[in-house]
Enzyme design. Structure first.
Site, PDB file in Angstrom:
ATOM      1  N   GLU A 195       0.645  -1.048   0.054  1.00  0.00           N
ATOM      2  CA  GLU A 195       0.141  -0.029   0.277  1.00  0.00           C
ATOM      3  C   GLU A 195       1.025   0.793   0.199  1.00  0.00           C
ATOM      4  O   GLU A 195       1.010   2.029  -1.015  1.00  0.00           O
ATOM      5  CB  GLU A 195      -1.129  -0.119   1.180  1.00  0.00           C
ATOM      6  N   ASP A 274     -11.936   1.163   4.650  1.00  0.00           N
ATOM      7  CA  ASP A 274     -12.696   1.782   5.388  1.00  0.00           C
ATOM      8  C   ASP A 274     -13.902   3.063   4.778  1.00  0.00           C
ATOM      9  O   ASP A 274     -13.331   4.136   4.958  1.00  0.00           O
ATOM     10  CB  ASP A 274     -11.621   2.670   6.849  1.00  0.00           C
TER      11      ASP A 274
HETATM   12  N1  ADE Z   1      -6.551  -0.052   8.709  1.00  0.00           N
HETATM   13  C1  ADE Z   1      -6.854   0.161   8.323  1.00  0.00           C
HETATM   14  N2  ADE Z   1      -6.736   0.187   7.517  1.00  0.00           N
HETATM   15  C2  ADE Z   1      -5.997   1.092   7.659  1.00  0.00           C
HETATM   16  C3  ADE Z   1      -5.205   0.020   6.084  1.00  0.00           C
HETATM   17  N3  ADE Z   1      -5.818   1.568   4.505  1.00  0.00           N
HETATM   18  N4  ADE Z   1      -3.936   0.048   5.563  1.00  0.00           N
HETATM   19  C4  ADE Z   1      -3.759  -0.811   6.897  1.00  0.00           C
HETATM   20  N5  ADE Z   1      -4.313  -1.051   7.755  1.00  0.00           N
HETATM   21  C5  ADE Z   1      -5.201  -0.174   7.870  1.00  0.00           C
HETATM   22 ZN    ZN Z   2      -7.211  -1.986   4.653  1.00  0.00          ZN
END
Ligand code: ADE
Ligand code: ZN
Length: 329
Positions: A195, A274
């Protein structure tokens, strides 16, 4: 058919991360807790960048202190998902936040979450399964205790084990014991990688933890050999385009590599991560993919089938979900 109504499968949703801000604010008020600093004036979540997001996430989560809170949270989150056409969802749940990694307490939280999932299935027709998730920046020792909670409760509902949190902390190999413990309990394995970290972070996670799926994984795009390895091994990426753009991993939507990864033969799926934190939902993700990359109904039906194939549920559940994804006669 509208994008909202298309039947969808979501594999990457953090349960607390799906909490409507109004739900968290209401719970804080009930408990006389002042967390007003985490909200924007228009009732969203307020944070500056990814690390601050993780902090705000944990502050929001601090108002969830009982199994009953998690029962209500689960219903609120599943209501949003079902309203966006999601028929099957896998959600990350954390013994860190649910009972402080004590197995007996964890069982009570899990029972409450399952109770809400059963109610949502009856009333809204959405099926949920759980993935226990350790938090990388909490360190390997806590991950080990989390894996024990997962192994003790593994079964037809609790189907996976994963890791979220700050990818810059520690190495995947530090968490190998926890992942081996979960795998031996029969749990499907997924890990957040690529990410924020580069392709080497994805490669390290694959080599150390042998995941069936990777959360995000998009940074693999910068290493053609790695893209080829992911495609060849059939490792499925849980891609969250709206999350990546909102957090600034990519400046513009059209910079996102989801289309190039798909064209390279990588199995991609689409999730929200999220949703209220990133002001998104599954319908908006589909609308964006249509606008930016021209994906149409056939692409979305194939995408949902890909996600169903990669779900960690048992085979009867998979067969039932796959039927729901077929166009009506
Ligand atoms: N916890 C919740 N969302 C997250 C994300 N995008 N990357 C890492 N940890 C997370
Ligand atoms: Zn995540």
């Amino acid at each position: 058919m509208s994008y909202r109504d298309l039947p969808k499968v979501e594999l990457h949703l953090h349960l607390e991360g799906g909490a409507p801000p109004s739900f968290i604010a209401g719970l804080a008020q009930e408990k006389n807790m002042d967390i007003s600093g985490i909200f924007t004036p228009d009732g969203g979540y307020a944070y500056r960048d990814f690390l601050h997001f993780l902090e705000v996430y944990e502050t929001a989560t601090s108002v969830l202190t009982t199994p009953e809170d998690y029962r209500r949270l689960t219903l609120a989150v599943l209501e949003q998902s079902a309203a966006n056409g999601v028929v099957y969802t896998e959600s990350f749940i954390s013994p860190d936040f649910c009972g402080g990694r004590d197995v007996a307490a964890w069982r009570d939280y899990l029972a409450a979450i399952r109770d809400a999932a059963d109610e949502a299935e009856r009333k809204m027709g959405i099926t949920m399964r759980g993935i226990v998730t350790c938090i990388r920046h909490f360190g390997p020792e806590r991950a080990r205790e989390t894996a024990i909670c997962a192994a003790e409760t593994a079964g037809d509902w609790l189907t996976g084990f994963g890791m979220a949190g700050d990818e810059a902390q520690g190495k995947p190999a530090d968490f190998a014991w926890a992942f081996d413990c979960a795998r031996e309990a029969g749990l499907g394995i997924t890990v957040h990688a690529g990410e924020w970290g580069g392709p080497e972070s994805v490669k390290d996670a694959i080599d150390a933890l042998n995941p069936a799926r990777i959360g995000h994984g998009v940074q693999a795009w910068h290493d053609p050999a790695l893209v080829e390895e992911i495609a060849r091994k059939g490792i499925v990426l849980e891609v969250c385009p709206g999350s990546n753009v909102f957090l600034g991993v990519y400046k513009h939507r059209h910079d996102h590599p989801i289309e190039k990864l798909r064209e390279s033969g990588v199995a991609v799926t689409v999730s929200t991560d999220d949703p209220p934190f990133f002001r998104t939902d599954m319908t908006s993700e589909y609308q964006m993919l249509n606008r930016v990359f021209g994906w149409d109904e056939d692409d979305f039906r194939a995408l949902a089938q890909e996600a169903a194939a990669a779900a960690f549920c048992d085979e009867p559940t998979r067969a039932r979900i796959r039927k729901l994804l077929e166009p009506a006669e």
